[in-house]
Design an enzyme around this catalytic site. Structure first.
Site, PDB file in Angstrom:
ATOM      1  N   ASP A  27       7.725  47.231  50.452  1.00 38.86           N
ATOM      2  CA  ASP A  27       9.035  47.594  50.994  1.00 38.86           C
ATOM      3  C   ASP A  27      10.137  46.661  50.487  1.00 38.86           C
ATOM      4  O   ASP A  27       9.879  45.499  50.184  1.00 38.86           O
ATOM      5  CB  ASP A  27       8.973  47.555  52.530  1.00 38.86           C
ATOM      6  CG  ASP A  27      10.166  48.266  53.171  1.00 38.86           C
ATOM      7  OD1 ASP A  27      10.751  49.164  52.522  1.00 38.86           O
ATOM      8  OD2 ASP A  27      10.519  47.912  54.311  1.00 38.86           O
ATOM      9  N   HIS A  44      13.833  50.477  42.649  1.00 40.58           N
ATOM     10  CA  HIS A  44      12.550  51.175  42.490  1.00 40.58           C
ATOM     11  C   HIS A  44      11.978  50.911  41.097  1.00 40.58           C
ATOM     12  O   HIS A  44      10.771  50.749  40.936  1.00 40.58           O
ATOM     13  CB  HIS A  44      12.721  52.680  42.721  1.00 40.58           C
ATOM     14  CG  HIS A  44      13.123  53.021  44.142  1.00 40.58           C
ATOM     15  ND1 HIS A  44      12.488  52.470  45.231  1.00 40.58           N
ATOM     16  CD2 HIS A  44      14.087  53.832  44.639  1.00 40.58           C
ATOM     17  CE1 HIS A  44      13.046  52.942  46.346  1.00 40.58           C
ATOM     18  NE2 HIS A  44      14.027  53.768  46.011  1.00 40.58           N
ATOM     19  N   ASN A  75       9.239  59.666  53.826  1.00 44.68           N
ATOM     20  CA  ASN A  75      10.174  59.404  52.716  1.00 44.68           C
ATOM     21  C   ASN A  75      10.716  60.693  52.081  1.00 44.68           C
ATOM     22  O   ASN A  75      11.738  60.667  51.392  1.00 44.68           O
ATOM     23  CB  ASN A  75       9.527  58.530  51.631  1.00 44.68           C
ATOM     24  CG  ASN A  75       9.329  57.076  52.038  1.00 44.68           C
ATOM     25  OD1 ASN A  75       8.380  56.420  51.586  1.00 44.68           O
ATOM     26  ND2 ASN A  75      10.189  56.551  52.894  1.00 44.68           N
ATOM     27  N   TRP A  76      10.041  61.829  52.343  1.00 41.52           N
ATOM     28  CA  TRP A  76      10.580  63.109  51.837  1.00 41.52           C
ATOM     29  C   TRP A  76      11.950  63.393  52.451  1.00 41.52           C
ATOM     30  O   TRP A  76      12.716  64.193  51.927  1.00 41.52           O
ATOM     31  CB  TRP A  76       9.641  64.280  52.140  1.00 41.52           C
ATOM     32  CG  TRP A  76       8.372  64.304  51.336  1.00 41.52           C
ATOM     33  CD1 TRP A  76       7.103  64.133  51.813  1.00 41.52           C
ATOM     34  CD2 TRP A  76       8.233  64.526  49.917  1.00 41.52           C
ATOM     35  NE1 TRP A  76       6.186  64.214  50.789  1.00 41.52           N
ATOM     36  CE2 TRP A  76       6.847  64.465  49.616  1.00 41.52           C
ATOM     37  CE3 TRP A  76       9.141  64.765  48.880  1.00 41.52           C
ATOM     38  CZ2 TRP A  76       6.356  64.630  48.316  1.00 41.52           C
ATOM     39  CZ3 TRP A  76       8.637  64.932  47.589  1.00 41.52           C
ATOM     40  CH2 TRP A  76       7.270  64.867  47.323  1.00 41.52           C
ATOM     41  N   ARG A 193       2.935  43.224  54.189  1.00 42.25           N
ATOM     42  CA  ARG A 193       4.164  44.005  54.099  1.00 42.25           C
ATOM     43  C   ARG A 193       5.287  43.114  53.591  1.00 42.25           C
ATOM     44  O   ARG A 193       5.557  42.058  54.172  1.00 42.25           O
ATOM     45  CB  ARG A 193       4.579  44.598  55.452  1.00 42.25           C
ATOM     46  CG  ARG A 193       5.869  45.439  55.313  1.00 42.25           C
ATOM     47  CD  ARG A 193       6.294  46.162  56.570  1.00 42.25           C
ATOM     48  NE  ARG A 193       7.425  47.054  56.246  1.00 42.25           N
ATOM     49  CZ  ARG A 193       7.617  48.265  56.732  1.00 42.25           C
ATOM     50  NH1 ARG A 193       6.766  48.761  57.602  1.00 42.25           N
ATOM     51  NH2 ARG A 193       8.657  48.992  56.359  1.00 42.25           N
ATOM     52  N   ARG A 199       6.579  46.111  60.973  1.00 35.46           N
ATOM     53  CA  ARG A 199       6.033  47.370  61.497  1.00 35.46           C
ATOM     54  C   ARG A 199       5.106  47.995  60.464  1.00 35.46           C
ATOM     55  O   ARG A 199       5.086  47.606  59.302  1.00 35.46           O
ATOM     56  CB  ARG A 199       7.157  48.332  61.891  1.00 35.46           C
ATOM     57  CG  ARG A 199       8.127  48.636  60.764  1.00 35.46           C
ATOM     58  CD  ARG A 199       9.208  49.639  61.220  1.00 35.46           C
ATOM     59  NE  ARG A 199      10.235  49.800  60.212  1.00 35.46           N
ATOM     60  CZ  ARG A 199      11.498  49.371  60.330  1.00 35.46           C
ATOM     61  NH1 ARG A 199      11.878  48.726  61.415  1.00 35.46           N
ATOM     62  NH2 ARG A 199      12.359  49.590  59.357  1.00 35.46           N
ATOM     63  N   SER A 201       4.913  51.488  59.937  1.00 33.53           N
ATOM     64  CA  SER A 201       5.505  52.694  59.341  1.00 33.53           C
ATOM     65  C   SER A 201       4.475  53.773  58.975  1.00 33.53           C
ATOM     66  O   SER A 201       4.488  54.308  57.867  1.00 33.53           O
ATOM     67  CB  SER A 201       6.341  52.321  58.108  1.00 33.53           C
ATOM     68  OG  SER A 201       7.341  51.382  58.454  1.00 33.53           O
TER      69      SER A 201
HETATM   70  C1  IPE Z   1       7.319  52.298  54.184  1.00 33.88           C
HETATM   71  O1  IPE Z   1       8.610  51.880  53.906  1.00 33.88           O
HETATM   72  C2  IPE Z   1       6.866  53.276  53.133  1.00 33.88           C
HETATM   73  C3  IPE Z   1       6.636  52.716  51.794  1.00 33.88           C
HETATM   74  C4  IPE Z   1       6.730  51.454  51.467  1.00 33.88           C
HETATM   75  C5  IPE Z   1       6.260  53.673  50.798  1.00 33.88           C
HETATM   76  P1  IPE Z   1       9.877  52.574  54.582  1.00 33.88           P
HETATM   77  O2  IPE Z   1      11.061  51.884  54.051  1.00 33.88           O
HETATM   78  O3  IPE Z   1       9.809  54.037  54.408  1.00 33.88           O
HETATM   79  O4  IPE Z   1       9.654  52.240  56.123  1.00 33.88           O
HETATM   80  P2  IPE Z   1      10.689  52.215  57.314  1.00 33.88           P
HETATM   81  O5  IPE Z   1      11.481  53.486  57.251  1.00 33.88           O
HETATM   82  O6  IPE Z   1      11.549  51.030  57.111  1.00 33.88           O
HETATM   83  O7  IPE Z   1       9.855  52.079  58.547  1.00 33.88           O
HETATM   84  C1  IPE Z   2      10.171  50.832  49.402  1.00 32.46           C
HETATM   85  O1  IPE Z   2      11.462  50.353  49.312  1.00 32.46           O
HETATM   86  C2  IPE Z   2       9.909  51.981  48.471  1.00 32.46           C
HETATM   87  C3  IPE Z   2       9.804  53.286  49.135  1.00 32.46           C
HETATM   88  C4  IPE Z   2       9.819  53.486  50.407  1.00 32.46           C
HETATM   89  C5  IPE Z   2       9.681  54.438  48.278  1.00 32.46           C
HETATM   90  P1  IPE Z   2      12.672  51.008  50.117  1.00 32.46           P
HETATM   91  O2  IPE Z   2      13.253  52.082  49.271  1.00 32.46           O
HETATM   92  O3  IPE Z   2      12.241  51.427  51.466  1.00 32.46           O
HETATM   93  O4  IPE Z   2      13.661  49.775  50.196  1.00 32.46           O
HETATM   94  P2  IPE Z   2      14.516  49.339  51.455  1.00 32.46           P
HETATM   95  O5  IPE Z   2      13.559  49.123  52.583  1.00 32.46           O
HETATM   96  O6  IPE Z   2      15.483  50.431  51.718  1.00 32.46           O
HETATM   97  O7  IPE Z   2      15.146  48.071  51.027  1.00 32.46           O
HETATM   98 MG    MG Z   3      12.157  50.456  53.270  1.00 34.90          MG
END
Ligand code: IPE
Ligand code: IPE
Ligand code: MG
Length: 256
Positions: A27, A44, A75-76, A193, A199, A201
């Site tokens: 994350d 990314h 994430n979708w 994490r 968390r 997630s």
């Molecule tokens: C968890 O990260 C999913 C991945 C790392 C692929 P998110 O960024 O989606 O989680 P939340 O929304 O902060 O809980």
């Molecule tokens: C994790 O990074 C990658 C995916 C969930 C695909 P994020 O895109 O959630 O990055 P933050 O948490 O918004 O910084």
């Molecule tokens: Mg994130």
């Protein structure tokens, strides 16, 4: 000065007590980019590099399973531009060569049917071509969520029971574990994490019942081999009690 102060975390790892399975919630890509005034997609892109390196560190250490949370079902719901940028990045980065050079077996968990056709085909090809490797398995959790897979498992068991193929009284924890997409590997010993959130997630909820948790504020693109090793050292300092008392565990260790 204490010897431990000048030793790297890598030096401090006890190679006889490595975690068999390390799960990672990668994350913080977006915030890494935003902090630099860049577009989230740049985060990314940098994050993919860390993912590739992490698979190499795990392989070199001899970790058997590494499970990387790459894209959740939730994430979708991100803006369509971010989702499609992530999908094309994924397509570009499934490099068979990296897996073959490192002798790493690729597996995927998640709802593959949601993924674009080209991504699915490329993943399948890479899985087929690396299926013979048995030292390290890298598992990408893609379009994955724990509640999704537990629901799928419940539906399948109910279907069998309704057809008379399964006696509901025989359903036990092992049967549920075998019905999940992770049935081919042990539960994670250590879950890391990055990105500072405390968390899970929707990641490996059933499987992480007794997993040691390690959180770091580092954003995923800044995650390093030293931090990875630090998490392993932290894991090795924990006493895993699985509900028992400390004294019981010490006695069991002595008896070994
Ligand atoms: C968890 O990260 C999913 C991945 C790392 C692929 P998110 O960024 O989606 O989680 P939340 O929304 O902060 O809980
Ligand atoms: C994790 O990074 C990658 C995916 C969930 C695909 P994020 O895109 O959630 O990055 P933050 O948490 O918004 O910084
Ligand atoms: Mg994130």
């Amino acid at each position: 000065m204490n010897m431990k102060d000048i030793m790297t975390y890598k030096d401090q790892i006890d190679m006889d007590r490595l975690p068999q399975h390390v799960a990672i919630i990668m994350d913080g890509n977006g915030r890494w980019a935003q902090n630099r005034g860049l577009d989230r997609s740049q985060g990314h892109i940098r994050g993919t590099r860390t993912t590739r390196e992490t698979i190499e560190w795990a392989t070199r250490l001899g970790i058997r399973y590494i499970t990387l949370y790459t894209f959740s079902i939730e994430n979708w719901n991100r803006p369509e531009t971010e989702v499609s940028a992530l999908m094309s990045l994924l397509f570009k980065n499934i490099e068979e060569k990296v897996f073959i050079d490192n002798k790493v077996r690729l597996r995927v968990i998640g709802d593959m049917s949601q993924l674009p056709r080209n991504v699915r085909d490329k993943l399948q090809e890479c899985m087929d071509h690396t299926a013979q490797f048995d030292r390290t398995t890298a598992v990408l959790a893609l379009s994955y969520s724990s509640r999704w897979e537990i629901t799928e498992c419940a539906r399948e068991l109910a279907r069998k029971a309704a057809k008379g193929e399964l006696d509901p009284e025989t359903i036990d924890q092992d049967m549920v574990s075998r019905g999940l997409s992770t049935s081919f590997m042990p539960d994670p010993d250590l879950l890391i994490r990055t990105g500072g959130e405390l968390r899970l997630s929707n990641y490996l909820l059933w499987q992480s019942a007794y997993t040691e948790l390690y959180f770091t504020d580092l954003f995923w693109p800044d995650f390093s081999e030293e931090e990875f090793c630090k998490a392993i050292v932290y894991y090795q300092q924990r006493q895993r009690r699985f509900g028992k008392t400390s004294a019981q565990i010490v006695n069991e260790e002595k008896a070994k």
